[in-house]
Design a protein around this motif. Structure first.
Motif, short mmCIF file in Angstrom:
data_model
loop_
_atom_site.label_atom_id
_atom_site.label_comp_id
_atom_site.label_asym_id
_atom_site.label_seq_id
_atom_site.Cartn_x
_atom_site.Cartn_y
_atom_site.Cartn_z
N SER A 38 55.11 26.93 25.30
CA SER A 38 55.84 26.29 24.19
C SER A 38 54.88 26.07 23.03
O SER A 38 53.69 25.90 23.22
CB SER A 38 56.45 24.97 24.65
OG SER A 38 55.44 24.06 25.05
N LEU A 39 55.45 26.06 21.83
CA LEU A 39 54.69 25.87 20.60
C LEU A 39 55.37 24.81 19.73
O LEU A 39 56.58 24.64 19.80
CB LEU A 39 54.60 27.18 19.80
CG LEU A 39 54.00 28.40 20.48
CD1 LEU A 39 54.13 29.62 19.58
CD2 LEU A 39 52.54 28.17 20.85
N THR A 40 54.56 24.12 18.92
CA THR A 40 55.11 23.25 17.88
C THR A 40 55.12 23.96 16.53
O THR A 40 55.91 23.63 15.66
CB THR A 40 54.29 21.95 17.73
OG1 THR A 40 52.94 22.29 17.45
CG2 THR A 40 54.39 21.09 18.97
N VAL A 41 54.20 24.91 16.38
CA VAL A 41 54.11 25.72 15.16
C VAL A 41 53.89 27.16 15.59
O VAL A 41 53.02 27.44 16.42
CB VAL A 41 52.93 25.28 14.26
CG1 VAL A 41 52.82 26.19 13.04
CG2 VAL A 41 53.06 23.83 13.84
N ALA A 42 54.68 28.06 15.02
CA ALA A 42 54.46 29.49 15.19
C ALA A 42 54.17 30.07 13.82
O ALA A 42 54.96 29.87 12.89
CB ALA A 42 55.67 30.16 15.82
N MET A 43 53.05 30.75 13.70
CA MET A 43 52.69 31.44 12.47
C MET A 43 52.89 32.93 12.75
O MET A 43 52.13 33.53 13.52
CB MET A 43 51.24 31.16 12.09
CG MET A 43 50.93 29.67 11.92
SD MET A 43 51.77 28.94 10.51
CE MET A 43 50.80 29.58 9.16
N LEU A 44 53.94 33.50 12.14
CA LEU A 44 54.30 34.88 12.42
C LEU A 44 54.30 35.71 11.14
O LEU A 44 54.74 35.25 10.09
CB LEU A 44 55.70 34.96 13.04
CG LEU A 44 55.90 34.23 14.38
CD1 LEU A 44 57.37 34.33 14.80
CD2 LEU A 44 54.99 34.79 15.45
N ARG A 45 53.81 36.93 11.26
CA ARG A 45 53.90 37.89 10.16
C ARG A 45 54.86 38.97 10.62
O ARG A 45 54.68 39.59 11.66
CB ARG A 45 52.54 38.50 9.82
CG ARG A 45 52.62 39.44 8.61
CD ARG A 45 51.29 40.05 8.26
NE ARG A 45 50.71 40.86 9.30
CZ ARG A 45 51.07 42.11 9.60
NH1 ARG A 45 52.07 42.69 8.96
NH2 ARG A 45 50.45 42.77 10.56
N TYR A 46 55.91 39.15 9.83
CA TYR A 46 56.94 40.13 10.18
C TYR A 46 56.53 41.53 9.72
O TYR A 46 55.71 41.69 8.82
CB TYR A 46 58.28 39.74 9.53
CG TYR A 46 58.78 38.37 9.96
CD1 TYR A 46 58.73 37.97 11.28
CD2 TYR A 46 59.30 37.49 9.03
CE1 TYR A 46 59.20 36.72 11.67
CE2 TYR A 46 59.76 36.24 9.41
CZ TYR A 46 59.71 35.87 10.73
OH TYR A 46 60.17 34.63 11.11
N ALA A 47 57.14 42.53 10.33
CA ALA A 47 56.84 43.93 10.03
C ALA A 47 57.04 44.23 8.55
O ALA A 47 58.00 43.77 7.94
CB ALA A 47 57.71 44.85 10.88
N SER A 95 49.07 28.92 15.19
CA SER A 95 50.19 28.77 16.13
C SER A 95 49.74 27.80 17.22
O SER A 95 48.82 28.11 17.98
CB SER A 95 50.56 30.13 16.74
OG SER A 95 51.00 31.02 15.72
N LEU A 96 50.38 26.63 17.26
CA LEU A 96 49.88 25.54 18.09
C LEU A 96 50.73 25.31 19.34
O LEU A 96 51.96 25.24 19.27
CB LEU A 96 49.83 24.25 17.27
CG LEU A 96 48.99 24.31 15.99
CD1 LEU A 96 49.06 22.98 15.25
CD2 LEU A 96 47.56 24.71 16.30
N VAL A 97 50.04 25.15 20.47
CA VAL A 97 50.69 24.90 21.76
C VAL A 97 51.33 23.52 21.74
O VAL A 97 50.73 22.55 21.28
CB VAL A 97 49.66 25.01 22.91
CG1 VAL A 97 50.28 24.60 24.23
CG2 VAL A 97 49.10 26.43 22.98
N ARG A 98 52.58 23.42 22.24
CA ARG A 98 53.28 22.14 22.34
C ARG A 98 52.92 21.44 23.65
O ARG A 98 52.40 20.34 23.65
CB ARG A 98 54.79 22.33 22.22
CG ARG A 98 55.57 21.02 22.28
CD ARG A 98 57.01 21.17 21.86
NE ARG A 98 57.78 22.05 22.70
CZ ARG A 98 58.50 21.67 23.75
NH1 ARG A 98 58.56 20.40 24.09
NH2 ARG A 98 59.17 22.54 24.46
#
Length: 157
Positions: A38-47, A95-98
């Motif tokens: 689980s995450l509290t923050v997801a930092m994602l870069r899309y295609a 991206s931080l673990v919850r």
């Protein structure tokens, strides 16, 4: 390939911790075989974009896969929010673990090395697989010039 199970805890930066494991243990590289949690923050870069999307919510980490070397990582993550909406992309720092992240890494054999090198055909830094020479220095296979329709597999001799 030896397997390395890992558990990260609340507040850990998922990508940074994976990179630090490889560097601290002087591993030649690894592939993420499985990753959930689980995450509290997801930092994602899309295609197709350079912009990073920050998603702050209680998120389930449904899947994590990719490769990690001592010079970079290429990780894809799939997350779901509390409404079941699913998002995925390149996992970025921050991206931080919850509560937890349970990971399984397949460690590259000691005589091999992973790194990234600019690929003129794609415009991105792409995976290059190398081997350790008898001198102990890494020797990397290089992709031959691109020909239309040619398929090339990078392998270690």
């Amino acid at each position: 390939m030896p397997m390395l199970p890992l558990r990260l805890t609340a507040g850990d930066d998922l990508r940074l911790c994976l990179e630090e494991v490889i560097t601290a243990a002087a591993l030649p590289g690894a592939f993420v075989v499985s990753g959930i949690g689980s995450l509290t923050v997801a930092m994602l870069r899309y295609a197709g974009t350079e912009q990073i999307k920050q998603i702050e919510a209680d998120l389930e980490l449904l899947s994590l896969a990719g490769s990690i070397s001592d010079d970079s990582a290429h990780l894809h993550a799939v997350v779901a929010d509390a409404q079941g909406r699913v998002m995925g992309g390149h996992l970025c720092h921050g991206s931080l673990v919850r509560t937890t992240a349970e990971l399984l890494l397949a460690v590259v054999p000691a005589e091999q090395r992973l790194r990234r090198s600019h690929d003129a055909a794609t415009g991105y830094d792409e995976l290059v697989i190398g081997r350790t020479a008898s001198s102990g220095n890494p020797v990397f296979n290089q992709k031959p010039p691109s020909n239309a329709g040619e398929t090339w597999v990078n392998h270690v001799e």
